[in-house]
Every structure is written in C-alpha cells, then in structure tokens.
Design a protein around this motif. Sequence first.
Motif, PDB file in Angstrom:
ATOM      1  N   GLY A  80      53.398  31.879  51.237  1.00  0.00           N
ATOM      2  CA  GLY A  80      52.089  30.803  51.217  1.00  0.00           C
ATOM      3  C   GLY A  80      51.305  30.191  52.384  1.00  0.00           C
ATOM      4  N   PRO A 108      46.703  31.571  54.225  1.00  0.00           N
ATOM      5  CA  PRO A 108      46.019  31.210  55.408  1.00  0.00           C
ATOM      6  C   PRO A 108      46.185  30.808  56.791  1.00  0.00           C
ATOM      7  CG  PRO A 108      47.845  29.992  53.851  1.00  0.00           C
ATOM      8  CD  PRO A 108      47.560  31.643  53.596  1.00  0.00           C
ATOM      9  N   TRP A 113      37.936  46.200  56.315  1.00  0.00           N
ATOM     10  CA  TRP A 113      38.621  46.881  54.047  1.00  0.00           C
ATOM     11  C   TRP A 113      38.961  48.740  55.200  1.00  0.00           C
ATOM     12  CZ3 TRP A 113      41.415  44.489  50.801  1.00  0.00           C
ATOM     13  CH2 TRP A 113      40.519  43.254  51.051  1.00  0.00           C
ATOM     14  N   LYS A 157      34.256  35.865  49.459  1.00  0.00           N
ATOM     15  CA  LYS A 157      34.838  35.874  50.570  1.00  0.00           C
ATOM     16  C   LYS A 157      35.919  35.772  49.484  1.00  0.00           C
ATOM     17  CE  LYS A 157      35.968  34.689  54.028  1.00  0.00           C
ATOM     18  NZ  LYS A 157      36.624  35.412  55.004  1.00  0.00           N
ATOM     19  N   ASP A 191      37.149  38.445  47.977  1.00  0.00           N
ATOM     20  CA  ASP A 191      37.880  39.652  49.148  1.00  0.00           C
ATOM     21  C   ASP A 191      39.905  38.929  48.946  1.00  0.00           C
ATOM     22  OD1 ASP A 191      36.076  41.061  49.827  1.00  0.00           O
ATOM     23  OD2 ASP A 191      35.959  39.506  52.026  1.00  0.00           O
ATOM     24  N   LEU A 192      39.750  37.788  48.814  1.00  0.00           N
ATOM     25  CA  LEU A 192      41.130  37.420  49.135  1.00  0.00           C
ATOM     26  C   LEU A 192      41.575  37.623  48.422  1.00  0.00           C
ATOM     27  CD1 LEU A 192      42.751  34.468  49.919  1.00  0.00           C
ATOM     28  CD2 LEU A 192      42.366  32.879  49.056  1.00  0.00           C
ATOM     29  N   VAL A 211      48.305  28.636  47.066  1.00  0.00           N
ATOM     30  CA  VAL A 211      47.731  29.851  48.186  1.00  0.00           C
ATOM     31  C   VAL A 211      46.300  30.262  48.795  1.00  0.00           C
ATOM     32  CG1 VAL A 211      48.037  32.064  49.412  1.00  0.00           C
ATOM     33  CG2 VAL A 211      50.083  30.942  48.515  1.00  0.00           C
ATOM     34  N   ASP A 235      45.311  26.801  50.133  1.00  0.00           N
ATOM     35  CA  ASP A 235      45.354  26.808  51.621  1.00  0.00           C
ATOM     36  C   ASP A 235      44.737  27.437  52.661  1.00  0.00           C
ATOM     37  OD1 ASP A 235      46.967  24.960  51.019  1.00  0.00           O
ATOM     38  OD2 ASP A 235      49.008  25.781  51.347  1.00  0.00           O
ATOM     39  N   THR A 236      44.349  28.920  52.212  1.00  0.00           N
ATOM     40  CA  THR A 236      43.357  29.609  53.087  1.00  0.00           C
ATOM     41  C   THR A 236      41.933  29.374  53.082  1.00  0.00           C
ATOM     42  OG1 THR A 236      44.984  31.267  51.559  1.00  0.00           O
ATOM     43  CG2 THR A 236      42.935  32.459  52.527  1.00  0.00           C
ATOM     44  N   THR A 275      40.767  26.765  54.968  1.00  0.00           N
ATOM     45  CA  THR A 275      40.892  27.357  57.031  1.00  0.00           C
ATOM     46  C   THR A 275      39.536  28.078  56.551  1.00  0.00           C
ATOM     47  OG1 THR A 275      41.345  29.235  56.744  1.00  0.00           O
ATOM     48  CG2 THR A 275      43.193  27.914  56.627  1.00  0.00           C
ATOM     49  N   TRP A 276      38.117  28.660  55.637  1.00  0.00           N
ATOM     50  CA  TRP A 276      37.453  29.159  55.737  1.00  0.00           C
ATOM     51  C   TRP A 276      36.274  28.172  56.760  1.00  0.00           C
ATOM     52  CZ3 TRP A 276      37.062  31.578  50.343  1.00  0.00           C
ATOM     53  CH2 TRP A 276      38.135  32.574  50.227  1.00  0.00           C
TER      54      TRP A 276
END
Lengths: 118, 924
Positions: A51, A55, A70, B17, B20-21, B60, B63-64, B67-68
């Motif tokens: 988690g 980030p 990739w 994106k 991708d994530l 998750v 949160d990710t 940051t973008w």
Amino acid sequence: MSQKPPSRVELLQGTLDLLILRTLRAGPTHGHAIAKHIQRTSEDLLQVETGSLYPALHRLEAQGWIAASWELSDKGKRARYYRLTPAGRKQLETEQLKWHAFSRAMGLVLNPADQEAQ
Amino acid sequence: MNSFFRKLTWLRQRRRKEDDLRDELQFHLDEESDQLRAQGLADDEARQSARRDLGNITLVKEDTRATWSWTSLEQLVQDLRYAARTMRNNKAFTALAALSLALGIGANTTIFSFLDALLLRSLPVADPASLVVLRWHSKLGAWRTDDFVMEGMHGEVYDDASGSVSDLFPYPAFQFFQKAGAGVFSDVFTYCHTRDVRTLNLTIKGQADIASGELVSGDYFHGLRVVPASGRLIFADDDRFGAAPVAVVSHVLADKHLGGANNAPGQSILIDNLPFTVVGVAPPEFFGADAAQVPDVYLPMHTNVLLGAADSYGSTAGDYLEQNDYWIQVMARLRPGVTLAQAQAAMAGSFQQWIATTAKNDKQRANLPTLAVEEGATGLDTLRRHFSKPLFVLMTLVGSILAIACSNVANLFLARAASRRCEIALRLSLGAGRLRVIRQLLTESVLLAVLGGMFGVFFAILGMRFLSVLLESGSRQITIHADLNWHVLAVATALSLLTGMLFGLAPAMQSTRLDLVAALKEARASGTRGQHSFWRISISQTLLVGQIALALLMLVAAGLFVRTLSNLESVELGFNRENVLLFQVDAQKAGRREPNIAPFYSDLRKRLASIPGVRHVSLAETSLLGAGSSHPITVPGSPPHDATRILSIGPDFLTTMQIPLLAGRDIEDRDHPGSPAIAIINQRFARDNFGDQNPLGRHLILWKGKDPARDMEIVGVAKNARYGGLKEQIPPVVYFPYDQGYPPRNEMVFALRTAGDPLSYVRSVLETVGQADPRMPLTDVQTQTEEINEDMSQETTLASLCTAFALLALTIACVGLYGTMSYTVARRTGEIGIRMALGAQRRAVVWMVLREVAILALVGLAISIPAALITAKFIESFLFGTKPSDPLSMAIAVTILLSAALLAGYVPARRAARIDPMNALRHE
C-alpha cells in the motif's frame, strides 16, 4: 540481558524512499522484486507494505529520481521496471550521508557506554 | 515550469497511466501468488493470500494517483466541477446572478470601449508619445473682447473653469515656432479645416461628389512619420504659392472612386472645379491628427488660396501674413531626449515676446495669451471636448450599475451561504482547512463572474453597435471608431475577476467562521440569532441600503435628463417644423461665379416650386437652427448692436417656414437685385431698438468695415423664431434678401414646404436640381424635424441611456431586495408561526415584513437625497429648463423607488402571511 528481537520493524517516515533508491542501485527491477529485496536483505525485519510501495515508486518517478519502462521479466511477463536516474543517484548519496549521520547520532545518544568502552 | 509541463502531460495521459497502474498491480499479484505457489500453497490460497498482502487495491490506486497530478491543479478542477454542479443545481440563482453581472459588465465594457477610442488610443503613427500639441491659454472670455490679439478666427475657443483655451494660431506663429523651436522640436507642422476645404466638390471621371478636406503644411506627413499606402505624400515643396496642385487621398476614397490604392497615384481629379493631381494614398488606419475630422482629401496648405479665390470669404495670400487672424492648428515632435516640461520652458518665454509684437495697443498687450506645450499622442481633442464629459457621466452610471450588481450577487451569496451552513460545517469538521473551503467558495463566485463576463462581452458587442448608431445619427460628421480590442477585453476580464473576488470574498470569509457544533446541531428553522448572524444581517442590510441609494441617484439623473429632453421638445420654435425638406447647394463650388450665382438660385427656386405637391419654396444662407453669423447693423444714429444676428433669405421665407408676421410683409419676388433694399426684423430686435415705436419704414445700415454697404428699409416685423439652436436664447435677428448686395452668398439652404411626407419629394428634388445643373451636388438633405432631432441628439442619447440604466439599476436592486426578504421570511418561518399562533393578524405579519423593507428604503433615501443634490450639480451643464435640484424629478424618483421597493417586499410579505402556524410549528 537478553531480549527477543522484534519480529517486524515499523518503517520510519521517509526511509522507504531511501531503501528503494538503494535497492535500484544494483540495477533496474520491478516493484515486487524491490519489496522482496528489501525484505530479504533486512533479514525479514523490514516488511514493505504494498500500500505504500507503489505510491512511493510513482512519487519518486514524478520527482525524476527514478524512471520506469515496460519490459519483460525473467519469466517472460510484461513488468514495469524502475531504474535509477542520475538525479536519483545524487539524491541517494545525499540521503545516505544524512542517514549515516542520523544513525550515528542516535547511537551516540542511546549507547554512550559503548562509545566510552571503545 | 518544467515539472508543470510534465504534470500537464500526465493529466493528458491519465487514461494510459490508469491502465499502467492496473497492469503493474496485477503483475505484482501474479508474482506474489507465483512465489506463494512455489512455497507449496494451493492455487486458490496463493491468490487470496497475495490479495490480502496487497491490501485495499482501491486505496493503493488512490494513493498512487495522488502522486501523479499537480494537486492544486487537480483541486482547481475539482472545485470547478463542484462549482459547476452547484450552479446547475441552482439554475434560477445562477441565471439571476450571472444576468445581473453580465448586464453590469456589458454596460461597463461598452462605455469603456468608447472612452478607449476617444481618450486613450494613440494616433496610428510612429512614436506617438513624442508628439505635442501647441495651445494658448488666457483669462476667461478675454478673446471675446476687442482688447485681445486674436481679432479674427476660424475654429473654436473653449472656456472652462481655468480660463479660455484654443489651439488656433495665426500663420506667422507657425513660422515663429519653426524657428524658435528648432532646439526642442525635430518637426513643427500645421493643418486646418477652414471653410475653403470643409466641404469639397470632387469631380472624378465626370462624377460629382462631396468630400471633406484637410489643409496640411508640407512637413505634416513627415512630422507624423506616416508612410503612404501607395505613391507619395505631400512634400515641403508642394506647399508654396505657384506649386503644381497635388492631393493625397484617403484609402477609403481611393477604394471607392479611384480603383484602389495602387491605381490612384497619377490620376487627375477636379476639386471645386480646379484640376489637382493625386500623388498618393494615405494608409488605411490614418485619419488625420484630429479624430473628429476624417478627411477624404489632404491638400497642401497654400492651395487654399486657389480654392478660396472665387469665394468672397475665401482665403487669400494676405492671410499668411496676418498676425491677428487665427486659423491654423500646430503640432510638433519633440527631439529625442527632450521632455514636455523642457519644451514648455524653452518655448514659453520666447512666445511671450513674439506675441507681444503682434499686439496693436496697450490693452491687447495687457491681455496676452500664454503658450502651453501639451501631450499630443492622442491627437487633437475636438471630439474629446464634445464627448468626454457625457461619456464620463455614463461611465459613472454604468460603474454604479456594476456596483449594484456586485452587491446584489454578494447578497445572494450571503443568503445562500447561510443555507449552506450545514454543508460547510460538515466539511470543516471533517478536516477541510478554512482556506481550502474559502478557495472553493471563491472558485464558485469567480466562475459565476466569468460566466457573467462572457455574456457581458456579448452584451457589450450589442451595446457598442447600438451606441455607435445613436452617436452617429446625432452628428453625421463625427465618427468614433470603437471596437472590441485587447484593451477592452482585458478590462472586461479584469472586471469579471475583480467582481468575482469582491462579491465572493466577504460571504466566503463569513460563512467559514462558524461554531461547528452549533451549526451542525442547528435545525433549519430555529433562530440563528447570534454574533455571526448579526454580522451577516448587517452586511446584507448595508449592501441593500447602498443599492437603494445608488438606484435613487440614477433615477434622479434619468429624471433630470428626461425633463431636459421634454423641455427641449416642447420648446417654442416660432416656426412649423412639420413637412419641411431642407438641403444645401453651393453654386460656387459647382463652378459658377458672380454675377451668375443669384440668378441661378432664383431660377432653381422657381423650378422647385413647380414640383407638384410643393406648396412653398424659399432659401436662406443656412437653416434656422444652423444659423449663427453676425454683422454690424445699426439704426442710424445709434451704435452697432453686438448681439444682432443676421440671416440672408430668399422670397417667401417666412411664409415657407410659417414664421408669423406681426406687421408688414414677407420678402417677395419683387424684391430683387436693383430694387430698393429691404429688411425684416424679429420682435426682439424691434423691442431692443425701437421700443414701442413702429419700426416699419425705418432704416437700417449694414456696414462693410467703416463704409455703409446697404441701407435697408424695414418692411416687416416677424414673431421671434429659434435661431442657431434650441438651447440658446433667441437673439435680435435681421432677415434680408440674399441677392441685394453685400455680403454675397455662395452656398444656400433650400426649404420646401410640402404636402405630406417631405422625404417622398427627395427624388423629384434631385431630378430638378440635376436639370438645372448636373454638376451641382446636394448636401445635408433632411427634414426640418430631423434637423431638430439632431440638435437634441446628445440630450436624447443621455435621456434614453440614463433611463435604461436607471431602470436596470432599479430592477437589479429590487431583485436583490426580493431575494433577501424571501430569505428572511424563510428563515423566520418558525417565529412567524408562533406569532400567528399567538393571535397575530395576517395584516400585521405583512406589515412586519414591509416595515423592514421600508426602513431599508428610507435609510437608503436619507443617504442618497443629499448625495443626489450634490452630484446633480455635475450634470448641470447638460440640463435645459430645469435645475439640478428639480423637486419634481426628485419626487418622481423617490415615488418610483419606494413603490418598487415595497412591491419587491410585498411578495415575500404575502408569503409570510400565508404561513400556516401549525405547519410552521411542526417544522420546528
């Protein structure tokens, strides 16, 4: 005096970035491998929470310290590989210096006897 | 900056994106379960354990994602979305607020675009900042006396509080400036619009047309640094006696008559029947040095002697030597590095010495004007003098409208903020920072303002068209080129953002200052009496009082302008305006010379009289409203009467204009060149000069210099008729035949009294004049009524605009009042319910609400009535037949305002009275 070592250590605020950067110094790899590497090298003391791992990776990427692309993993699967950028390498050095100073200072304060004995 | 763009790119690539994530996390899960399987776990178990290990996938991702993107940008987008949603949910509120803002911003943008065109825009020439205009200043009104160096003039002198000022100079002054100013000025140049060139009769390839001309000195174009669109401009060598006559034409004229700018140079044209060669075309954006004149033709100054040769009032070579005849305007360009103050200091003293040499006696020497070197970047200011004051009045009015609209929207926001207390309290208690909430509320208000601004620009475009038409119909010779340029758009944008901040900030600050617990607990209808609500009530009441006060000011101004207009409309003309067609012809410009001019007019009059339906025809040197020349005329044995005005007329003039004769007769066909000279005087002249005696049979002497030129017998006394304008007092006037000797007349205005609509005769008039002389162009074809309306155009414009603005202001203020009162009633539902349960009558409830409205309105009036009395003085110069403190206008304004306010309050009051006590109390 014997004390059972803790099974897990909570990661200190801000240290995850340093660990990621240090791990990537060995070469490009993907998120899962980074987590496993940190866990393994710290003798399972440090458990990276997924988690916070992703980030953190994206944050570092946004800061330009690591770059992602990739590529195919060892098992032939598409994986997102991260690698250290020159800026990240510099950042790693500064952070490492800071950390060493910090841990030495902590050691000095916590174990004055050890120091005197030496 | 770099990271800003990177983040922008990310925003764009957001979808990729996301994919991708998703893939990345999926890979992680697969990898983890593979490992677990390798450790011996079953397939299912391994997958579940891996999922458990990863935790909450959505979190998750969340949160990710955080940051973008650039957080504040994303927050802005969030805020905008939220604001748009709020606006959609409150359509009526949004429409009302945006509309009032749009009207406010639109009105301001319109008026500003005209101010911009008039006052701020520079001449379209290189380095306009180094241009200066030369003017003289003197004691107020000194130029009207004999004790002043300016003995003759062709142009205007303006009187204002600081004295008299003019930009007219005698030609020798120009030569003086060239010589004495060589140290500070790189160029000195001059130009003028004397009567020789104001209207030119242009013949191009046999076709006659009317054009306006400007006389310019040889270094005029060089001094202004104008580059020709084609050919060349006028050189110094063109501007001397005996030079080949050349002309530079405007781009518009070249396109219209000469086959475009490139074909124009080299063509021959006839100007007032004299051959000129077109040498070049001025650039399309150039309109001369004075925005009020838009010349079609530029001629070397010295050609005025050619043009004026046939005219008894025309320019002569002697004018160039005359030191006391003021007729040219002078501009100069400062040398690099020289400031305005330095130029002023360098020139003032030597000008004083020079002008002293032109004084003819000690009295003139005691009264010398002083020189002022003034900024010339925006060119000459004839137009500004005509329009800047009315435009400033309008700007004040529209500024007030915007203020009212802003405070209105602020009030709406305040009321809504109160109903959003719960929402905001909830957000604050969930941890939103106060600044964050204020920013979100401000986003809403700014978005609203921007919406208002966009519609405002749309209104402004309509407004500019409307106002252009209104101004142009007023004076056909004046064009203001107002358009939507970046100045204007910038102002509109700034206005929108500023207003958004203004009306959004106070409510936002105030609504975030909450006692959270109380606000969350608070039930909708229970009283919100407390410190904060006291503050809010007083803000919104202050805003309402301000709106009412401003609305009254505007109503009073509208009342005064409307009274002025109606006074002008009902002014006694002394003649009949209906069914009269007027037009001007000039036989001299069509190539005729004395002594053929008078017979031509006489013949033309007879031809016109034979048009079926034309009852009477006459002619005069000008129309009655355009009149304004004086000449020394005396009763034998008494000194000349300064105020006497003259009008040379043709036979049947009084009959045609229907000016009643009090005694004697009109001029008739038997009064012709050679018959005994006669005159008709008006009532005022008779009273001033003859008192109770009978003036018929008495004689008048018309002087030419020191010699008697005409000895006229008075044959008639006419009732006073307007002369030279509606606002002016009727002066003593002498009418006499145009063809009985000195002074001779060239151009004449014909007046036709017709049966039915005068405009339906225009075609036959054109044919008749064409038959008499095909070279004779007609100008100023209009009905007498049109001429009168034109004379009142400024008053009409001000009255209609001001009324429209005042009604707009009143509407916006009433909407605000209505909104606020509705909100108050809604908030006090419980209280009113209790009152009614305790036995309050419905009438008492209505009165309770109306009383609040009445108090607000009365406070507003108490502030604005004295303010109106003071500010109305500023518009005194626009008024006619009414005083700034006109009690009727004031009373009407107050009545309208009070009734509108009570009407706006009555609807919510009725609603309050309809409250069912049971319902209201159950609600509690």
